[in-house]
Design a protein around this motif. Structure first.
Motif, PDB file in Angstrom:
ATOM      1  N   VAL A  13       1.219  -1.117   0.347  1.00  0.00           N
ATOM      2  CA  VAL A  13      -0.289   0.493  -0.186  1.00  0.00           C
ATOM      3  C   VAL A  13       0.819   0.755   0.090  1.00  0.00           C
ATOM      4  CG1 VAL A  13      -2.017   1.399   1.020  1.00  0.00           C
ATOM      5  CG2 VAL A  13      -2.239  -0.815   1.264  1.00  0.00           C
ATOM      6  N   ASN A  14       0.642   2.092  -1.155  1.00  0.00           N
ATOM      7  CA  ASN A  14       1.203   3.691  -0.593  1.00  0.00           C
ATOM      8  C   ASN A  14       1.124   4.610   0.219  1.00  0.00           C
ATOM      9  OD1 ASN A  14       1.811   6.533  -1.142  1.00  0.00           O
ATOM     10  ND2 ASN A  14       2.199   5.748  -3.776  1.00  0.00           N
ATOM     11  N   LEU A  15       1.780   4.609   1.187  1.00  0.00           N
ATOM     12  CA  LEU A  15       1.321   5.314   2.478  1.00  0.00           C
ATOM     13  C   LEU A  15       1.243   6.634   2.067  1.00  0.00           C
ATOM     14  CD1 LEU A  15       3.873   2.669   4.775  1.00  0.00           C
ATOM     15  CD2 LEU A  15       1.243   3.223   4.660  1.00  0.00           C
ATOM     16  N   GLY A  16       1.558   6.859   0.797  1.00  0.00           N
ATOM     17  CA  GLY A  16       1.000   8.886   1.189  1.00  0.00           C
ATOM     18  C   GLY A  16       2.803   9.641   0.568  1.00  0.00           C
ATOM     19  N   SER A  17       2.724  10.300   0.683  1.00  0.00           N
ATOM     20  CA  SER A  17       3.456  11.548   0.324  1.00  0.00           C
ATOM     21  C   SER A  17       4.820  11.556   2.044  1.00  0.00           C
ATOM     22  CB  SER A  17       3.572  12.635  -0.305  1.00  0.00           C
ATOM     23  OG  SER A  17       2.420  13.479   0.704  1.00  0.00           O
ATOM     24  N   LYS A  18       4.122  11.503   2.589  1.00  0.00           N
ATOM     25  CA  LYS A  18       4.934  11.035   4.298  1.00  0.00           C
ATOM     26  C   LYS A  18       6.194  10.064   3.927  1.00  0.00           C
ATOM     27  CE  LYS A  18       1.870  13.238   7.092  1.00  0.00           C
ATOM     28  NZ  LYS A  18       1.228  13.410   8.864  1.00  0.00           N
ATOM     29  N   VAL A  19       5.560   9.395   2.951  1.00  0.00           N
ATOM     30  CA  VAL A  19       6.432   8.378   3.093  1.00  0.00           C
ATOM     31  C   VAL A  19       7.145   7.986   2.018  1.00  0.00           C
ATOM     32  CG1 VAL A  19       6.447   5.711   3.648  1.00  0.00           C
ATOM     33  CG2 VAL A  19       5.256   7.481   4.862  1.00  0.00           C
ATOM     34  N   ASN A  20       5.816   7.474   1.239  1.00  0.00           N
ATOM     35  CA  ASN A  20       6.374   7.875  -0.593  1.00  0.00           C
ATOM     36  C   ASN A  20       7.000   9.032  -1.341  1.00  0.00           C
ATOM     37  OD1 ASN A  20       3.897   4.631  -0.354  1.00  0.00           O
ATOM     38  ND2 ASN A  20       6.160   4.352  -0.781  1.00  0.00           N
ATOM     39  N   SER A  21       8.640   9.304  -1.413  1.00  0.00           N
ATOM     40  CA  SER A  21       8.984  10.425  -2.376  1.00  0.00           C
ATOM     41  C   SER A  21       9.229  10.035  -3.291  1.00  0.00           C
ATOM     42  CB  SER A  21       9.835  11.176  -1.749  1.00  0.00           C
ATOM     43  OG  SER A  21      10.953   9.899  -1.773  1.00  0.00           O
ATOM     44  N   SER A  22       9.034  10.478  -4.251  1.00  0.00           N
ATOM     45  CA  SER A  22       9.902  10.968  -5.541  1.00  0.00           C
ATOM     46  C   SER A  22      11.449  10.348  -5.399  1.00  0.00           C
ATOM     47  CB  SER A  22      10.100  12.239  -6.151  1.00  0.00           C
ATOM     48  OG  SER A  22      10.801  13.242  -5.986  1.00  0.00           O
ATOM     49  N   GLU A  23      12.471   9.968  -4.421  1.00  0.00           N
ATOM     50  CA  GLU A  23      12.844   9.270  -4.198  1.00  0.00           C
ATOM     51  C   GLU A  23      13.149   8.218  -3.965  1.00  0.00           C
ATOM     52  OE1 GLU A  23      16.057  11.787  -5.397  1.00  0.00           O
ATOM     53  OE2 GLU A  23      13.954  13.180  -5.111  1.00  0.00           O
ATOM     54  N   ASN A  24      14.530   7.666  -3.110  1.00  0.00           N
ATOM     55  CA  ASN A  24      14.154   6.103  -2.629  1.00  0.00           C
ATOM     56  C   ASN A  24      13.986   6.375  -1.584  1.00  0.00           C
ATOM     57  OD1 ASN A  24      15.025   5.080  -6.225  1.00  0.00           O
ATOM     58  ND2 ASN A  24      16.684   6.475  -5.377  1.00  0.00           N
ATOM     59  N   LEU A  82      -0.726   8.053   9.653  1.00  0.00           N
ATOM     60  CA  LEU A  82       0.632   8.494  10.643  1.00  0.00           C
ATOM     61  C   LEU A  82       0.591   9.576  10.999  1.00  0.00           C
ATOM     62  CD1 LEU A  82       0.822   7.645   6.611  1.00  0.00           C
ATOM     63  CD2 LEU A  82       2.108   6.538   8.818  1.00  0.00           C
ATOM     64  N   LYS A  83       1.253  10.187  11.704  1.00  0.00           N
ATOM     65  CA  LYS A  83       2.685  11.490  12.622  1.00  0.00           C
ATOM     66  C   LYS A  83       2.484  11.940  11.461  1.00  0.00           C
ATOM     67  CE  LYS A  83       1.288  10.137  16.468  1.00  0.00           C
ATOM     68  NZ  LYS A  83       1.651   9.690  18.038  1.00  0.00           N
ATOM     69  N   GLU A  84       4.006  12.695  11.938  1.00  0.00           N
ATOM     70  CA  GLU A  84       5.497  13.317  11.632  1.00  0.00           C
ATOM     71  C   GLU A  84       6.331  12.311  11.044  1.00  0.00           C
ATOM     72  OE1 GLU A  84       4.385  16.138   9.461  1.00  0.00           O
ATOM     73  OE2 GLU A  84       2.898  16.059  10.232  1.00  0.00           O
ATOM     74  N   LEU A  85       6.694  12.659   9.886  1.00  0.00           N
ATOM     75  CA  LEU A  85       8.271  11.938   9.345  1.00  0.00           C
ATOM     76  C   LEU A  85       8.940  12.559  10.088  1.00  0.00           C
ATOM     77  CD1 LEU A  85       9.404   9.932   7.475  1.00  0.00           C
ATOM     78  CD2 LEU A  85      10.085  12.279   5.832  1.00  0.00           C
ATOM     79  N   TYR A  86      10.136  11.980  11.112  1.00  0.00           N
ATOM     80  CA  TYR A  86      11.369  12.649  11.013  1.00  0.00           C
ATOM     81  C   TYR A  86      11.920  11.426  10.997  1.00  0.00           C
ATOM     82  CZ  TYR A  86      10.372   8.403  14.557  1.00  0.00           C
ATOM     83  OH  TYR A  86      10.104   7.345  15.296  1.00  0.00           O
ATOM     84  N   LYS A  87      13.802  12.094  10.732  1.00  0.00           N
ATOM     85  CA  LYS A  87      15.024  12.293  10.331  1.00  0.00           C
ATOM     86  C   LYS A  87      15.517  11.548  11.971  1.00  0.00           C
ATOM     87  CE  LYS A  87      19.248  12.972   8.074  1.00  0.00           C
ATOM     88  NZ  LYS A  87      19.962  14.457   7.054  1.00  0.00           N
ATOM     89  N   LEU A  88      16.312  10.159  11.699  1.00  0.00           N
ATOM     90  CA  LEU A  88      17.136   9.994  12.853  1.00  0.00           C
ATOM     91  C   LEU A  88      18.330  10.374  13.565  1.00  0.00           C
ATOM     92  CD1 LEU A  88      14.951   7.450  12.125  1.00  0.00           C
ATOM     93  CD2 LEU A  88      16.224   5.818  13.365  1.00  0.00           C
ATOM     94  N   PRO A  89      18.758  10.903  14.390  1.00  0.00           N
ATOM     95  CA  PRO A  89      19.635  11.731  14.972  1.00  0.00           C
ATOM     96  C   PRO A  89      20.825  11.067  14.146  1.00  0.00           C
ATOM     97  CG  PRO A  89      18.706  10.807  16.852  1.00  0.00           C
ATOM     98  CD  PRO A  89      17.885  10.331  15.729  1.00  0.00           C
ATOM     99  N   ILE A  90      21.909  11.836  14.499  1.00  0.00           N
ATOM    100  CA  ILE A  90      23.522  11.506  14.520  1.00  0.00           C
ATOM    101  C   ILE A  90      23.915  10.403  15.838  1.00  0.00           C
ATOM    102  CG2 ILE A  90      25.922  12.258  15.092  1.00  0.00           C
ATOM    103  CD1 ILE A  90      24.819  14.461  12.482  1.00  0.00           C
ATOM    104  N   PRO A  91      24.058   9.372  16.030  1.00  0.00           N
ATOM    105  CA  PRO A  91      25.253   9.268  15.498  1.00  0.00           C
ATOM    106  C   PRO A  91      24.466   8.022  14.733  1.00  0.00           C
ATOM    107  CG  PRO A  91      25.326   8.030  17.674  1.00  0.00           C
ATOM    108  CD  PRO A  91      24.129   9.261  18.123  1.00  0.00           C
ATOM    109  N   ILE A  92      23.370   8.143  14.893  1.00  0.00           N
ATOM    110  CA  ILE A  92      22.418   6.691  13.948  1.00  0.00           C
ATOM    111  C   ILE A  92      23.148   7.110  12.361  1.00  0.00           C
ATOM    112  CG2 ILE A  92      20.046   5.380  14.285  1.00  0.00           C
ATOM    113  CD1 ILE A  92      19.895   6.764  16.770  1.00  0.00           C
TER     114      ILE A  92
END
Length: 109
Positions: A13-24, A82-92
């Motif tokens: 299932v496409n989860l929408g633009s929060k998850v599925n972007s035009s990138e990889n 879906l809540k908000e997308l987040y980028k995991l922090p450094i050092p992860i």
């Protein structure tokens, strides 16, 4: 014990633009709580490096219906918001390609 014969997969299932972007987006991982999804993506990176992203889900249940009163064993329909997308922090995340995350059941990296 859960065997392969008991596991039923549905179509993706496409989860929408929060998850599925035009990138990889690659290597999805659903946490043990079934309320968090982690994956690697090269979105928003000028060098096209993969980094870990996460998104949490919130369970929403339908309101009690007449069926629930007649049949107490009826399982109410639930959906995931879906809540908000987040980028995991450094050092992860690092300056290199970050791919293939896996967490313990209690959320320890």
């Amino acid at each position: 014990e859960l065997s392969d014969s008991k596991i039923k997969w549905s179509r993706p299932v496409n989860l929408g633009s929060k998850v599925n972007s035009s990138e990889n987006e690659i290597m999805p991982y659903i946490h043990y709580d079934n309320l968090s999804l982690y994956f690697s993506s090269d979105r928003k990176d000028e060098y096209h490096k993969f980094h870990f992203y996460g998104i949490d889900f919130e369970e929403e249940f339908e309101k009690e219906s007449i069926t629930d009163k007649i049949n107490p064993e009826h399982q109410p329909n639930k959906s995931l918001k879906l809540k908000e997308l987040y980028k995991l922090p450094i050092p992860i995340n690092s300056s290199m390609d970050d791919e293939g995350i896996s967490l313990t059941w209690d959320g320890i990296w």
